[in-house]
Enzyme design. Structure first.
Site, PDB file in Angstrom:
ATOM      1  N   TYR A 167      -9.410  -6.049  47.441  1.00 14.77           N
ATOM      2  CA  TYR A 167      -8.546  -7.156  47.047  1.00 14.77           C
ATOM      3  C   TYR A 167      -7.417  -6.624  46.194  1.00 14.77           C
ATOM      4  O   TYR A 167      -7.641  -5.830  45.279  1.00 14.77           O
ATOM      5  CB  TYR A 167      -9.351  -8.187  46.247  1.00 14.77           C
ATOM      6  CG  TYR A 167      -8.540  -9.377  45.779  1.00 14.77           C
ATOM      7  CD1 TYR A 167      -8.024 -10.295  46.695  1.00 14.77           C
ATOM      8  CD2 TYR A 167      -8.286  -9.585  44.426  1.00 14.77           C
ATOM      9  CE1 TYR A 167      -7.284 -11.389  46.270  1.00 14.77           C
ATOM     10  CE2 TYR A 167      -7.544 -10.681  43.996  1.00 14.77           C
ATOM     11  CZ  TYR A 167      -7.050 -11.578  44.918  1.00 14.77           C
ATOM     12  OH  TYR A 167      -6.321 -12.663  44.489  1.00 14.77           O
ATOM     13  N   LYS A 227      -5.086  -6.836  34.173  1.00 11.86           N
ATOM     14  CA  LYS A 227      -6.306  -7.107  33.408  1.00 11.86           C
ATOM     15  C   LYS A 227      -6.296  -6.458  32.009  1.00 11.86           C
ATOM     16  O   LYS A 227      -5.608  -6.973  31.141  1.00 11.86           O
ATOM     17  CB  LYS A 227      -7.527  -6.739  34.248  1.00 11.86           C
ATOM     18  CG  LYS A 227      -7.520  -7.586  35.552  1.00 11.86           C
ATOM     19  CD  LYS A 227      -8.791  -7.649  36.335  1.00 11.86           C
ATOM     20  CE  LYS A 227      -8.692  -8.744  37.395  1.00 11.86           C
ATOM     21  NZ  LYS A 227      -8.706  -8.321  38.767  1.00 11.86           N
ATOM     22  N   ASP A 252      -4.966   1.181  43.246  1.00  9.47           N
ATOM     23  CA  ASP A 252      -4.979  -0.130  42.588  1.00  9.47           C
ATOM     24  C   ASP A 252      -6.037  -0.107  41.484  1.00  9.47           C
ATOM     25  O   ASP A 252      -7.218  -0.326  41.719  1.00  9.47           O
ATOM     26  CB  ASP A 252      -5.270  -1.232  43.608  1.00  9.47           C
ATOM     27  CG  ASP A 252      -5.283  -2.612  42.945  1.00  9.47           C
ATOM     28  OD1 ASP A 252      -5.133  -2.686  41.705  1.00  9.47           O
ATOM     29  OD2 ASP A 252      -5.455  -3.601  43.672  1.00  9.47           O
TER      30      ASP A 252
HETATM   31  C1  LIG Z   1      -7.722  -8.861  39.865  1.00  9.98           C
HETATM   32  C2  LIG Z   1      -7.168  -7.872  40.826  1.00  9.98           C
HETATM   33  C3  LIG Z   1      -5.875  -7.991  41.357  1.00  9.98           C
HETATM   34  C4  LIG Z   1      -5.022  -9.204  41.125  1.00  9.98           C
HETATM   35  O1  LIG Z   1      -4.667  -9.398  39.802  1.00  9.98           O
HETATM   36  P1  LIG Z   1      -4.214 -10.876  39.306  1.00  9.98           P
HETATM   37  O2  LIG Z   1      -3.795 -10.647  37.897  1.00  9.98           O
HETATM   38  O3  LIG Z   1      -5.409 -11.748  39.471  1.00  9.98           O
HETATM   39  O4  LIG Z   1      -3.085 -11.289  40.181  1.00  9.98           O
HETATM   40  C5  LIG Z   1      -5.389  -6.954  42.128  1.00  9.98           C
HETATM   41  N1  LIG Z   1      -6.140  -5.873  42.398  1.00  9.98           N
HETATM   42  C6  LIG Z   1      -7.388  -5.734  41.920  1.00  9.98           C
HETATM   43  C7  LIG Z   1      -8.153  -4.500  42.230  1.00  9.98           C
HETATM   44  C8  LIG Z   1      -7.956  -6.733  41.138  1.00  9.98           C
HETATM   45  O5  LIG Z   1      -9.213  -6.605  40.699  1.00  9.98           O
END
Ligand SMILES: *Cc1c(COP(=O)(O)O)cnc(C)c1O
Length: 433
Positions: free
Chosen positions: A144, A267, A239
């Site tokens: 994701y 985050k 990511d």
């Molecule tokens: C949470 C997450 C996202 C998206 O971040 P948001 O701040 O919710 O838009 C993208 N990549 C990874 C791996 C994530 O865990």
């Protein structure tokens, strides 16, 4: 446990907000029941509006690595806020956080702050495309990267396929350049590069696949991906929105000794306020406007409150012993859970890296989950739902889905550990009775 206030608020919220929530997983859809409406948090604990207390292993889905409302972060936000909340002009604190991140995360030489992980990944892909002059990208099934159109593709199991959108409203034209491959499968990536040797701008990957549960990268997989990308003059985008400052202080790239071209952050970097960032090598980042021609902007980007929260969080996390002690608690927790499940004869697959962990209940004792297909095939989501509710009733707040990771903070200690393990033992006995 009384939950009448949460029930009333949820009822009302459903009239006002689609599904009653502002992000889908919060609705408890995959475990059933009423989501708890939260009143406040302190340290490792959450209190809901009915006054119930929970040990929190969600921590706002990762950001709160120091726990809820840590003094240093709240003070930093408050001191910054009284001066003003946003200027739309540069501030010194943006330099401070940039400096700290560059010093902490090995591959990063320059950074651009945005407002969410979604924005970070979306912009990182634009950058990879701008830099290479190519349009196709590779993503991995079950990974994701936020909800940008071209990344809302998970694709079926098995062989690599062309991307088809997961959600209505995503035009097929947007995802036709999104190629997908199974996680932990380098041969599938090589196939894609052989098929489109001059057309792939890069691959984007979660170093630990923690949005389909908790799937560790197999030995050599991530380095193999970097090597394949470079063999075909493409970029590797790591990511680290979730793994940053969690798998290691310097992210998964530090823990696994990787040198990605572009890194996405989010985050933890915002310490509980809305932030994301994309970052990487200087010659690549130089393509971003106004230094270069790849356009990307944001009214609230580099917001002083968010910068202050991130700065205070990462500064505290870098103090000697802080990160290691969170990781140690996480290890004790997963070891304890493993022993309890084994004693009860319940097959599980448990993973832990730094301050993150995950636990699958398995439908078959011998099963091993290594990608999205095996996660869907072997994860016992019904048992997880029962376990989740038995834990919740005892005051332990786990992610309301089998396919999410768990998080610890600097505020989790021996007391929360023992409470959690006691709850887990009684919960699994209830579930298997
Ligand atoms: C949470 C997450 C996202 C998206 O971040 P948001 O701040 O919710 O838009 C993208 N990549 C990874 C791996 C994530 O865990």
């Amino acid at each position: 446990m009384i939950t009448t206030q949460s029930e009333a608020l949820y009822e009302k919220a459903q009239q006002l907000i689609p599904g009653g929530v502002n992000s889908p997983v919060r609705a408890f859809g995959s475990v059933g029941g009423t989501p708890r409406f939260i009143d406040r948090g302190q340290g490792a604990y959450l209190w809901d509006v009915d006054g119930n207390r929970y040990v929190d292993y969600v921590l706002s889905w990762g950001p709160l690595v120091l726990g809820h409302a840590p003094k240093a972060v709240i003070n930093a936000i408050t001191e910054t806020a009284v001066k003003g909340t946003s200027y739309g002009a540069p501030t010194a604190i943006e330099n401070d956080l940039a400096d700290l991140v560059i010093d902490t995360v090995p591959s990063i030489e320059m950074i651009r702050f945005v407002n969410s992980g979604t924005e970070a990944c979306m912009s990182a892909l634009r950058l990879a495309r701008a830099y290479t002059g190519r349009e196709k990208i590779i993503k991995f099934a079950g990974n994701y990267h936020g909800h940008a159109d071209m990344l809302l593709v998970q694709a079926g199991s098995g062989v690599a396929t062309l991307g088809l959108p997961d959600s209505p409203g995503v035009p097929s034209g947007t995802t036709e350049n999104t190629l997908t491959a199974p996680y932990n499968d380098l041969a599938a990536v090589r196939d894609l590069f052989e098929r489109y040797p001059d057309a792939i701008a890069g691959a984007i990957v979660e170093p630990i696949a923690a949005n389909m549960g908790f799937v560790m990268p197999e030995e050599g997989y991530l380095q193999g991906l970097i090597d394949l990308c470079h063999e075909y003059d493409a970029l590797l985008i790591l990511d680290e929105v979730m793994t940053g400052f969690r798998v290691g202080l310097g992210g998964a790239q530090e823990a696994y000794n990787l040198d990605p071209d572009i890194t996405c952050l989010g985050k933890v970097i915002g310490g509980g306020l809305p932030v994301g960032a994309y970052a990487g090598k200087r010659d690549i980042m130089a393509h971003v406007a106004p230094a270069g021609t790849m356009y990307q902007a944001g009214t609230l980007s580099g917001n002083p409150l968010a910068m202050a929260a991130g700065l205070a969080t990462i500064t505290a996390l870098r103090r000697p012993g802080v990160f290691d002690s969170i990781a140690e608690q996480a290890q004790k927790l997963t070891e304890g859970l493993g022993e309890i499940m084994q004693a009860q004869g319940v097959p599980v697959q448990i993973g832990q890296a730094g301050s993150m962990f995950g636990m699958y209940f398995l439908k078959e004792a011998e099963a091993h989950i290594r990608d999205y297909a095996t996660a869907k095939q072997y994860a016992d989501t019904a048992r997880y739902g029962q376990f989740f509710h038995a834990m919740l009733a005892q005051g332990v707040y786990l992610a309301p889905s089998q396919f999410e990771a768990g998080f610890l903070s600097a505020a989790h200690d021996i007391e929360t550990l023992e409470a959690t393990l006691n709850a887990a033992e009684s919960a699994i006995k209830q579930v298997t009775a």
